[in-house]
Every structure is written in structure tokens, then in C-alpha cells.
Design an enzyme around this catalytic site. Structure first.
Site, PDB file in Angstrom:
ATOM      1  N   ARG A   5      52.856  53.478  68.124  1.00 17.22           N
ATOM      2  CA  ARG A   5      53.899  54.526  68.106  1.00 17.22           C
ATOM      3  C   ARG A   5      55.228  53.975  67.603  1.00 17.22           C
ATOM      4  O   ARG A   5      55.900  54.589  66.786  1.00 17.22           O
ATOM      5  CB  ARG A   5      54.055  55.118  69.520  1.00 17.22           C
ATOM      6  CG  ARG A   5      52.888  56.015  69.895  1.00 17.22           C
ATOM      7  CD  ARG A   5      52.760  56.160  71.375  1.00 17.22           C
ATOM      8  NE  ARG A   5      52.369  54.864  71.977  1.00 17.22           N
ATOM      9  CZ  ARG A   5      51.793  54.728  73.143  1.00 17.22           C
ATOM     10  NH1 ARG A   5      51.545  55.782  73.876  1.00 17.22           N
ATOM     11  NH2 ARG A   5      51.468  53.538  73.610  1.00 17.22           N
ATOM     12  N   HIS A  39      58.480  56.237  82.234  1.00 18.26           N
ATOM     13  CA  HIS A  39      57.900  56.057  80.906  1.00 18.26           C
ATOM     14  C   HIS A  39      56.591  56.836  80.779  1.00 18.26           C
ATOM     15  O   HIS A  39      55.981  57.223  81.783  1.00 18.26           O
ATOM     16  CB  HIS A  39      57.619  54.572  80.635  1.00 18.26           C
ATOM     17  CG  HIS A  39      58.839  53.795  80.244  1.00 18.26           C
ATOM     18  ND1 HIS A  39      59.724  53.303  81.184  1.00 18.26           N
ATOM     19  CD2 HIS A  39      59.350  53.450  79.030  1.00 18.26           C
ATOM     20  CE1 HIS A  39      60.713  52.664  80.563  1.00 18.26           C
ATOM     21  NE2 HIS A  39      60.510  52.749  79.262  1.00 18.26           N
ATOM     22  N   HIS A  40      56.146  56.970  79.536  1.00 20.63           N
ATOM     23  CA  HIS A  40      54.843  57.583  79.234  1.00 20.63           C
ATOM     24  C   HIS A  40      53.718  56.787  79.911  1.00 20.63           C
ATOM     25  O   HIS A  40      53.899  55.596  80.218  1.00 20.63           O
ATOM     26  CB  HIS A  40      54.632  57.628  77.717  1.00 20.63           C
ATOM     27  CG  HIS A  40      54.668  56.266  77.081  1.00 20.63           C
ATOM     28  ND1 HIS A  40      53.543  55.486  76.948  1.00 20.63           N
ATOM     29  CD2 HIS A  40      55.700  55.521  76.608  1.00 20.63           C
ATOM     30  CE1 HIS A  40      53.867  54.332  76.392  1.00 20.63           C
ATOM     31  NE2 HIS A  40      55.188  54.330  76.184  1.00 20.63           N
ATOM     32  N   LYS A  91      52.088  53.073  78.827  1.00 19.47           N
ATOM     33  CA  LYS A  91      52.831  51.814  78.874  1.00 19.47           C
ATOM     34  C   LYS A  91      52.056  50.781  79.688  1.00 19.47           C
ATOM     35  O   LYS A  91      51.546  51.097  80.770  1.00 19.47           O
ATOM     36  CB  LYS A  91      54.217  52.056  79.493  1.00 19.47           C
ATOM     37  CG  LYS A  91      55.107  50.836  79.467  1.00 19.47           C
ATOM     38  CD  LYS A  91      56.538  51.193  79.820  1.00 19.47           C
ATOM     39  CE  LYS A  91      57.429  49.980  79.892  1.00 19.47           C
ATOM     40  NZ  LYS A  91      57.439  49.168  78.662  1.00 19.47           N
TER      41      LYS A  91
HETATM   42  P1  NAP Z   1      51.272  51.243  71.074  1.00 23.25           P
HETATM   43  O1  NAP Z   1      51.417  52.605  70.485  1.00 23.25           O
HETATM   44  O2  NAP Z   1      50.159  50.977  72.024  1.00 23.25           O
HETATM   45  O3  NAP Z   1      51.178  50.203  69.869  1.00 23.25           O
HETATM   46  C1  NAP Z   1      50.830  48.855  70.034  1.00 23.25           C
HETATM   47  C2  NAP Z   1      50.161  48.403  68.761  1.00 23.25           C
HETATM   48  O4  NAP Z   1      49.833  47.028  68.871  1.00 23.25           O
HETATM   49  C3  NAP Z   1      48.855  49.164  68.516  1.00 23.25           C
HETATM   50  O5  NAP Z   1      48.755  49.513  67.157  1.00 23.25           O
HETATM   51  C4  NAP Z   1      47.815  48.116  68.903  1.00 23.25           C
HETATM   52  O6  NAP Z   1      46.566  48.311  68.247  1.00 23.25           O
HETATM   53  C5  NAP Z   1      48.502  46.870  68.416  1.00 23.25           C
HETATM   54  N1  NAP Z   1      47.851  45.664  68.877  1.00 23.25           N
HETATM   55  C6  NAP Z   1      47.168  45.466  70.027  1.00 23.25           C
HETATM   56  N2  NAP Z   1      46.644  44.228  70.028  1.00 23.25           N
HETATM   57  C7  NAP Z   1      47.004  43.662  68.838  1.00 23.25           C
HETATM   58  C8  NAP Z   1      46.726  42.410  68.229  1.00 23.25           C
HETATM   59  N3  NAP Z   1      45.959  41.518  68.846  1.00 23.25           N
HETATM   60  N4  NAP Z   1      47.251  42.130  67.013  1.00 23.25           N
HETATM   61  C9  NAP Z   1      48.009  43.041  66.353  1.00 23.25           C
HETATM   62  N5  NAP Z   1      48.252  44.260  66.866  1.00 23.25           N
HETATM   63  C10 NAP Z   1      47.769  44.559  68.104  1.00 23.25           C
HETATM   64  O7  NAP Z   1      52.617  50.823  71.830  1.00 23.25           O
HETATM   65  P2  NAP Z   1      54.129  51.241  71.472  1.00 23.25           P
HETATM   66  O8  NAP Z   1      54.539  52.390  72.313  1.00 23.25           O
HETATM   67  O9  NAP Z   1      54.300  51.315  70.000  1.00 23.25           O
HETATM   68  O10 NAP Z   1      54.889  49.968  72.038  1.00 23.25           O
HETATM   69  C11 NAP Z   1      54.711  48.678  71.480  1.00 23.25           C
HETATM   70  C12 NAP Z   1      55.536  47.686  72.277  1.00 23.25           C
HETATM   71  O11 NAP Z   1      56.932  48.018  72.127  1.00 23.25           O
HETATM   72  C13 NAP Z   1      55.264  47.705  73.779  1.00 23.25           C
HETATM   73  O12 NAP Z   1      55.398  46.402  74.289  1.00 23.25           O
HETATM   74  C14 NAP Z   1      56.368  48.595  74.328  1.00 23.25           C
HETATM   75  O13 NAP Z   1      56.667  48.320  75.687  1.00 23.25           O
HETATM   76  C15 NAP Z   1      57.502  48.219  73.424  1.00 23.25           C
HETATM   77  N6  NAP Z   1      58.565  49.200  73.286  1.00 23.25           N
HETATM   78  C16 NAP Z   1      59.796  48.664  73.036  1.00 23.25           C
HETATM   79  C17 NAP Z   1      60.859  49.483  72.812  1.00 23.25           C
HETATM   80  C18 NAP Z   1      62.180  48.860  72.497  1.00 23.25           C
HETATM   81  O14 NAP Z   1      63.160  49.595  72.291  1.00 23.25           O
HETATM   82  N7  NAP Z   1      62.269  47.542  72.463  1.00 23.25           N
HETATM   83  C19 NAP Z   1      60.703  50.879  72.853  1.00 23.25           C
HETATM   84  C20 NAP Z   1      59.433  51.408  73.081  1.00 23.25           C
HETATM   85  C21 NAP Z   1      58.368  50.537  73.274  1.00 23.25           C
HETATM   86  P3  NAP Z   1      45.348  49.124  68.999  1.00 23.25           P
HETATM   87  O15 NAP Z   1      45.763  50.557  68.959  1.00 23.25           O
HETATM   88  O16 NAP Z   1      44.158  48.819  68.183  1.00 23.25           O
HETATM   89  O17 NAP Z   1      45.258  48.564  70.397  1.00 23.25           O
END
Ligand code: NAP
Length: 256
Positions: free
Chosen positions: A14, A145-146, A149
Site C-alpha cells: 500500500r 491502525h488498519h 498492520k
Molecule cells: P503492505 O501493504 O503489507 O506492503 C508490504 C510490502 O512488502 C508487500 O508488497 C509485501 O509483499 C512486501 N514484502 C514482504 N516481504 C518481503 C520481502 N521479503 N522482500 C521484499 N518485499 C517484501 O504494508 P504497507 O501498509 O505498505 O506498510 C509497509 C511498511 O510501512 C510497514 O512496516 C508499515 O508499518 C510502514 N508504514 C510506515 C508509514 C510511515 O509513514 N513511515 C506509514 C504507513 C505504513 P507481499 O504482499 O507478497 O507480502
């Protein structure tokens, strides 16, 4: 400004999808490739399943990591080893990991930004909470959060508590004889502050910090209603990481 070449890890996620759009829409940024462990990303640049394979092919200036805590740590470390500057939105890093990564960044003379929350409003919410904590020592942090998470409490909640710790003496809150008849009812505890994590579909990223004192409460709240709210912080981080030679944790430390 010279062009900044970027690789994004987690491009199907996302946050990753928004970051791909940001990099492609920003004239001074160029998306070189992406790292997707399943190799399934729908982008018009090379897709690598593995970070080393990616960097062996070509070295970008910046890696944006938006994956999972374990993967994010491995990616950040590997990027620094290859001379690439990481901008990390992935949350859930431990203190030990942050210390180790800071040492590595400094030994390489490379910038690295790890920001548990890229939303400018959330950074202000943390700063305002730190200001209020000088006057209100009883504090409860409620982060919402959603339900997809992975980590709890959120990195933002922990960061907020850490910033408050800088200005507040540790204090046991509530009744000294308080007991939990249901385990977890009072939430997690940092220095006596309690942190409560709510997970529900429909939510994105929200936090309220409640302060209580005799006859009054103060609530400071921030809401992210979509993931685009994080992208201005990602943009400024990619620009800033090029000028740093150490690890910076938290967007508030790079905003002027
Ligand atoms: P998400 O939708 O679950 O996306 C995570 C991505 O990482 C998915 O595409 C997942 O693939 C991939 N992934 C999993 N294992 C991997 C690997 N071994 N190698 C490469 N890619 C891999 O999560 P999100 O909501 O985008 O959030 C991602 C991170 O950002 C989380 O840690 C979240 O807490 C954080 N976040 C940070 C902020 C900020 O402002 N800093 C804001 C929101 C979220 P699969 O779908 O195949 O598992």
C-alpha cells in the site's frame, strides 16, 4: 539539483505503490528498479527478487524501503554496505538495530533516514505532545491502525513516548494498587505512560495523546485518511538523505 536514482523495496504494498507514483511523478527523481520478493510488481522498470541481485546490477543513490520489519532491517543494512542511502518507512526496528545501523552509516559516511511516520501532521502531533508533557505528566497514548498492520504498538506511538521521555520524569500512573483483572487492559507501559493499540478495518493511521491533570484533560490527535498523506515526507527525506553522513531517526529531526 542533480537527478536522484531510486530503488523501491515493497512496490506492490500500500505504501510502496504510492512511493512508486511519487518517484515517477517527481522530475528530479528517477526510478531505476524495484525489489519485490515475488517478482510480481507491475512497473515498467526491472524487478529484482533480491536486494543483492539488484545492487549487483546497478547502484542507485537511494533505497526506499516499505516492507516488513525483518526485511526492512536486512535491506537497510545491505544498502549501507553497498554505499546506498536508505530512506526507511518500515516500522518495528529495535533499539539495538537502530544503534547498529547508525554505527554502520557513520562508518561509511552515508546518510540514512528511518521515519516511523512520514506525515507532517503526525510529526507536529508528536512535537506538540512533547511540549504539553512539560505541563501534564499523566499521559495515555492511543494509536489506531488498519487491521493488516503487523507490529504493535506503532512506531509512531513508541517514538512519541520516547520524545515525551526527554522532558518528563518517569512516573507510575494510575492507582498504586491498580491490578489488571484482564491481562493487557492497561496497555503497554513506557516509563509509566500507557500505550493502547486499536486495530480495525477502515482505519489508516491515527493517534491521540491524552493528557490529564486536576479538573482538565487535553487531547492532541492526528489522522491520516490515506497513504498519500505520507508522501511529502518521503520526498523531503529522499532529498535530505543525500546531504547526511549519519542515521537520522524521525522526520522531525530533518524538518526545518
Ligand atoms: P503492505 O501493504 O503489507 O506492503 C508490504 C510490502 O512488502 C508487500 O508488497 C509485501 O509483499 C512486501 N514484502 C514482504 N516481504 C518481503 C520481502 N521479503 N522482500 C521484499 N518485499 C517484501 O504494508 P504497507 O501498509 O505498505 O506498510 C509497509 C511498511 O510501512 C510497514 O512496516 C508499515 O508499518 C510502514 N508504514 C510506515 C508509514 C510511515 O509513514 N513511515 C506509514 C504507513 C505504513 P507481499 O504482499 O507478497 O507480502
Amino acid at each position: 539539483m542533480e537527478q536522484i536514482n531510486v530503488v523501491i523495496a515493497g512496490p506492490r504494498g500500500r505504501m510502496g505503490k504510492e512511493a512508486v507514483e511519487l518517484v515517477q511523478d517527481t522530475p528530479q527523481f528517477a526510478l531505476m528498479s524495484v525489489i519485490d520478493h515475488k517478482g510480481e510488481a507491475n512497473v515498467d522498470v526491472p524487478v529484482f527478487k533480491d536486494i543483492k541481485e539488484c545492487f549487483e546490477s546497478s547502484i542507485p543513490h537511494v533505497l526506499i524501503d516499505l516492507t516488513t520489519p525483518e526485511v526492512g532491517y536486512h535491506h537497510t543494512k545491505t544498502a549501507l554496505e553497498y554505499g546506498v542511502r536508505p530512506v526507511v518507512g518500515t516500522t518495528g526496528f529495535t533499539q539495538e538495530e537502530l544503534i547498529e545501523l547508525r554505527q554502520l552509516a557513520e562508518s561509511k559516511g552515508l546518510g540514512c533516514i528511518i521515519a516511523p511516520n512520514f506525515a507532517i501532521g503526525a510529526v507536529l502531533m508528536m512535537k506538540f505532545s512533547q511540549m504539553a508533557a512539560k505541563y501534564f505528566e499523566d499521559i495515555e497514548i492511543i494509536e489506531l491502525h488498519h487491521d493488516q498492520k503487523l507490529d504493535a504498538p506503532s512506531g509512531t506511538a513508541v517514538k512519541t513516548a520516547e520524545m515525551i521521555k526527554e522532558v518528563r520524569e518517569a512516573k507510575v500512573q494510575g492507582h498504586p494498587d491498580e491490578t489488571e483483572t484482564l491481562k493487557g487492559a492497561r496497555g503497554a507501559d513506557i516509563d509509566g505512560m500507557h500505550i493502547h493499540s486499536v486495530r480495525l478495518p477502515g482505519l489508516i493511521a491515527h493517534q491521540q495523546v491524552m493528557f490529564g491533570a486536576e479538573g482538565q484533560t487535553l487531547t492532541i490527535r492526528h489522522d491520516s485518511y490515506n497513504r498519500a498523506s505520507f508522501m511529502s515526507g518521503v520526498k523531503v527525506s529522499v532529498e535530505t538523505v543525500m546531504k547526511l553522513d549519519t542515521l537520522v531517526y524521525g522526520l522531525e529531526n530533518i524538518l526545518e
